[in-house]
Design a protein around this motif. Structure first.
Motif, PDB file in Angstrom:
ATOM      1  N   MET A  97      44.204  10.557  12.172  1.00 35.04           N
ATOM      2  CA  MET A  97      44.094  11.030  10.870  1.00 35.04           C
ATOM      3  C   MET A  97      45.043  11.940  10.085  1.00 35.04           C
ATOM      4  O   MET A  97      45.474  11.917   8.939  1.00 35.04           O
ATOM      5  N   ASN A  98      45.622  12.915  10.841  1.00 36.50           N
ATOM      6  CA  ASN A  98      46.574  13.945  10.363  1.00 36.50           C
ATOM      7  C   ASN A  98      47.935  13.220  10.102  1.00 36.50           C
ATOM      8  O   ASN A  98      48.449  13.277   9.101  1.00 36.50           O
ATOM      9  N   THR A  99      48.223  12.210  10.818  1.00 35.17           N
ATOM     10  CA  THR A  99      49.443  11.343  10.455  1.00 35.17           C
ATOM     11  C   THR A  99      49.430  10.726   9.136  1.00 35.17           C
ATOM     12  O   THR A  99      50.331  10.528   8.423  1.00 35.17           O
ATOM     13  N   ALA A 100      48.147   9.894   8.991  1.00 30.89           N
ATOM     14  CA  ALA A 100      47.882   9.047   8.006  1.00 30.89           C
ATOM     15  C   ALA A 100      47.761   9.817   6.652  1.00 30.89           C
ATOM     16  O   ALA A 100      48.271   9.474   5.635  1.00 30.89           O
ATOM     17  N   THR A 101      47.307  11.229   6.812  1.00 31.55           N
ATOM     18  CA  THR A 101      47.229  11.831   5.546  1.00 31.55           C
ATOM     19  C   THR A 101      48.566  12.630   5.042  1.00 31.55           C
ATOM     20  O   THR A 101      48.862  12.544   4.063  1.00 31.55           O
ATOM     21  N   ILE A 102      49.527  13.010   6.060  1.00 31.44           N
ATOM     22  CA  ILE A 102      50.629  13.376   5.837  1.00 31.44           C
ATOM     23  C   ILE A 102      51.471  12.367   5.196  1.00 31.44           C
ATOM     24  O   ILE A 102      52.118  12.516   4.231  1.00 31.44           O
ATOM     25  N   THR A 103      51.664  11.165   5.769  1.00 31.97           N
ATOM     26  CA  THR A 103      52.411   9.987   5.255  1.00 31.97           C
ATOM     27  C   THR A 103      51.890   9.538   4.216  1.00 31.97           C
ATOM     28  O   THR A 103      52.662   9.319   3.165  1.00 31.97           O
ATOM     29  N   LEU A 237      60.187  15.936  14.647  1.00 31.61           N
ATOM     30  CA  LEU A 237      60.933  16.987  14.673  1.00 31.61           C
ATOM     31  C   LEU A 237      60.407  17.932  13.718  1.00 31.61           C
ATOM     32  O   LEU A 237      59.889  19.258  14.207  1.00 31.61           O
ATOM     33  N   LEU A 238      60.036  17.885  12.494  1.00 29.80           N
ATOM     34  CA  LEU A 238      59.325  18.537  11.458  1.00 29.80           C
ATOM     35  C   LEU A 238      58.149  18.961  12.059  1.00 29.80           C
ATOM     36  O   LEU A 238      57.798  20.099  11.876  1.00 29.80           O
ATOM     37  N   PRO A 239      57.118  18.230  12.307  1.00 27.24           N
ATOM     38  CA  PRO A 239      55.829  18.363  12.900  1.00 27.24           C
ATOM     39  C   PRO A 239      56.161  19.461  14.004  1.00 27.24           C
ATOM     40  O   PRO A 239      55.269  20.328  14.346  1.00 27.24           O
ATOM     41  N   LEU A 240      57.119  19.340  14.993  1.00 23.99           N
ATOM     42  CA  LEU A 240      57.112  20.217  16.208  1.00 23.99           C
ATOM     43  C   LEU A 240      57.516  21.470  15.695  1.00 23.99           C
ATOM     44  O   LEU A 240      57.114  22.507  16.420  1.00 23.99           O
ATOM     45  N   ILE A 241      58.387  21.754  14.486  1.00 16.93           N
ATOM     46  CA  ILE A 241      58.546  23.046  14.073  1.00 16.93           C
ATOM     47  C   ILE A 241      57.664  23.748  13.090  1.00 16.93           C
ATOM     48  O   ILE A 241      57.294  24.802  13.290  1.00 16.93           O
ATOM     49  N   TYR A 242      56.655  22.775  12.287  1.00 21.36           N
ATOM     50  CA  TYR A 242      55.664  23.631  11.536  1.00 21.36           C
ATOM     51  C   TYR A 242      54.412  23.609  12.055  1.00 21.36           C
ATOM     52  O   TYR A 242      53.570  24.417  11.596  1.00 21.36           O
ATOM     53  N   LEU A 243      54.044  22.772  12.878  1.00 17.96           N
ATOM     54  CA  LEU A 243      52.622  22.623  13.414  1.00 17.96           C
ATOM     55  C   LEU A 243      52.456  23.208  14.881  1.00 17.96           C
ATOM     56  O   LEU A 243      53.167  22.771  15.641  1.00 17.96           O
ATOM     57  N   LYS A 249      48.030  18.786  14.967  1.00 17.08           N
ATOM     58  CA  LYS A 249      49.282  17.711  15.361  1.00 17.08           C
ATOM     59  C   LYS A 249      49.208  16.527  14.875  1.00 17.08           C
ATOM     60  O   LYS A 249      48.296  15.879  14.438  1.00 17.08           O
ATOM     61  N   THR A 250      50.436  15.840  14.840  1.00 16.46           N
ATOM     62  CA  THR A 250      50.470  14.459  14.315  1.00 16.46           C
ATOM     63  C   THR A 250      50.391  13.755  15.597  1.00 16.46           C
ATOM     64  O   THR A 250      50.468  14.232  16.651  1.00 16.46           O
ATOM     65  N   LEU A 251      50.448  12.463  15.535  1.00 10.62           N
ATOM     66  CA  LEU A 251      50.386  11.359  16.646  1.00 10.62           C
ATOM     67  C   LEU A 251      51.531  11.443  17.317  1.00 10.62           C
ATOM     68  O   LEU A 251      51.590  11.328  18.588  1.00 10.62           O
ATOM     69  N   ALA A 252      52.876  11.436  16.768  1.00 13.38           N
ATOM     70  CA  ALA A 252      53.882  11.421  17.460  1.00 13.38           C
ATOM     71  C   ALA A 252      54.164  12.766  18.091  1.00 13.38           C
ATOM     72  O   ALA A 252      54.792  12.815  19.185  1.00 13.38           O
ATOM     73  N   LEU A 253      53.651  13.833  17.590  1.00 10.61           N
ATOM     74  CA  LEU A 253      53.760  14.975  18.596  1.00 10.61           C
ATOM     75  C   LEU A 253      52.816  15.095  19.588  1.00 10.61           C
ATOM     76  O   LEU A 253      53.234  15.742  20.739  1.00 10.61           O
ATOM     77  N   GLY A 254      51.676  14.657  19.260  1.00 14.04           N
ATOM     78  CA  GLY A 254      50.367  14.828  20.277  1.00 14.04           C
ATOM     79  C   GLY A 254      50.752  13.713  21.430  1.00 14.04           C
ATOM     80  O   GLY A 254      50.220  14.108  22.561  1.00 14.04           O
ATOM     81  N   LEU A 255      51.662  12.799  21.252  1.00 11.59           N
ATOM     82  CA  LEU A 255      51.705  11.767  22.419  1.00 11.59           C
ATOM     83  C   LEU A 255      52.385  12.618  23.710  1.00 11.59           C
ATOM     84  O   LEU A 255      52.687  11.981  24.709  1.00 11.59           O
ATOM     85  N   ARG A 256      52.903  13.898  23.267  1.00  8.43           N
ATOM     86  CA  ARG A 256      53.642  14.459  24.519  1.00  8.43           C
ATOM     87  C   ARG A 256      52.724  14.807  25.451  1.00  8.43           C
ATOM     88  O   ARG A 256      53.184  15.197  26.536  1.00  8.43           O
ATOM     89  N   ALA A 257      51.410  14.989  25.107  1.00  5.91           N
ATOM     90  CA  ALA A 257      50.445  15.354  25.924  1.00  5.91           C
ATOM     91  C   ALA A 257      50.287  14.481  27.106  1.00  5.91           C
ATOM     92  O   ALA A 257      49.703  14.812  28.267  1.00  5.91           O
ATOM     93  N   PHE A 258      50.769  13.248  26.929  1.00  8.26           N
ATOM     94  CA  PHE A 258      50.636  12.220  27.999  1.00  8.26           C
ATOM     95  C   PHE A 258      51.748  12.122  28.973  1.00  8.26           C
ATOM     96  O   PHE A 258      51.599  11.378  30.033  1.00  8.26           O
TER      97      PHE A 258
END
Length: 303
Positions: A97-103, A237-243, A249-258
């Motif tokens: 949902m966060n990724t969809a909102t930002i996009t 990159l940008l979500p990694l810097i600002y969030l 978190k966005t989906l691309a950033l959150g996938l690091r948890a796996f």
């Protein structure tokens, strides 16, 4: 039937007969060339699709089948529970949902403002228009990483860190030089007679842009929307810097948890990655016609 030749070996058939023989060879040559082209494209497509097919297959495997040798392409049994396990391990739906909102906001800003700025460069006459457009294009040669620190300092001063604003607001200020260039080139293919007829009827510049030119530029605007969707949906990159917080978190950033060196659950990681990949595939499947048409038509005319 053999073609008669003279003593010197040259063809003695000339005129209509010779032309018929030449025309008879051309369809066969075209057929062979096109067949080779199709075979090459099919082979290349298959090669490029191997990673995608492997990810889809791995998302439905057991952990042992992922590392099996020889590779297992068809899961047996199919593990649909991998997706449920991925949703259990991380808040994928919240990140989605966060990724969809930002996009969504970024696409809106890119499409609207790039169209507005391109209208000014393509249709309006003002001092310094040419140098300003060259200056705009020159910013495309500036790497994004050069401006990361100044932008971070600016957004920290504004108090926008750990919010969506650094990812949403900038697209509303021009939409990017590449998008402006695409739309401007498209505007230049539209005759100015439309503008002059509208001005005679009393239309303002805003009305000409919104009511006349914007509807005519639908293909390139859809192409820009697709470009923007792919960029912001996959942006890491940008979500990694600002969030910073887990809930933003966005989906691309959150996938690091796996990604965990002590846990080789690649089948769960592939299932989680499908949440990021499927929307892009669906969008391109339905919008590829507009995407290709918009890219092709942008360079038809320029001045």
């Amino acid at each position: 039937m053999a073609i008669p030749t003279s003593k010197s070996g040259s063809n003695v058939l000339t005129g209509p007969v010779a032309r018929r023989h030449v025309r008879a060879r051309r369809p066969l040559r075209r057929y062979l060339v096109r067949t080779v082209q199709y075979v090459v494209m099919v082979v290349l497509s298959a090669i490029f699709m191997i990673p995608l097919i492997w990810m889809i297959s791995s998302s439905l495997k057991t952990q042992g089948q992922v590392f099996a040798y020889p590779p297992v392409w068809i899961p047996d049994p199919i593990q649909w529970s991998n997706y449920a396990e991925a949703l259990r391990r991380a808040p994928l739906l919240r990140w989605l949902m966060n990724t969809a909102t930002i996009t969504a906001f970024a696409i809106t800003g890119n499409v609207l403002t790039s169209s507005m700025v391109a209208f000014g460069f393509a249709r309006l006459r003002f001092p310094g228009r040419g140098p300003l457009f060259i200056l705009l294009l020159s910013t495309m040669m500036l790497p994004d990483v050069v401006t990361l620190i100044p932008r971070f300092i600016l957004f920290r001063w504004l108090g926008w860190l750990d919010t969506f604003l650094p990812l949403i607001v900038p697209p509303f200020f021009g939409g990017g030089p590449f998008n402006i260039f695409l739309v401007r080139q498209f505007y230049l293919t539209i005759p100015r007679d439309f503008d002059e007829a509208a001005r005679i009827d009393g239309a303002s510049n805003w009305q000409i842009w919104w009511l006349i030119l914007a509807p005519l530029t639908k293909p390139v605007l859809i192409a820009i929307g697709i470009f923007s969707f792919v960029h912001h949906w996959n942006d890491f990159l940008l979500p990694l810097i600002y969030l910073f917080s887990e809930r933003n978190k966005t989906l691309a950033l959150g996938l690091r948890a796996f990604i965990n060196p002590s846990d080789a659950s690649w089948h769960i990681s592939m299932a989680a990655s499908m949440f990021l990949v499927v929307p892009i595939l669906v969008l391109f499947f339905f919008g590829q016609r507009y995407f290709i048409r918009g890219v092709v038509m942008t360079g038809i005319q320029g001045r």
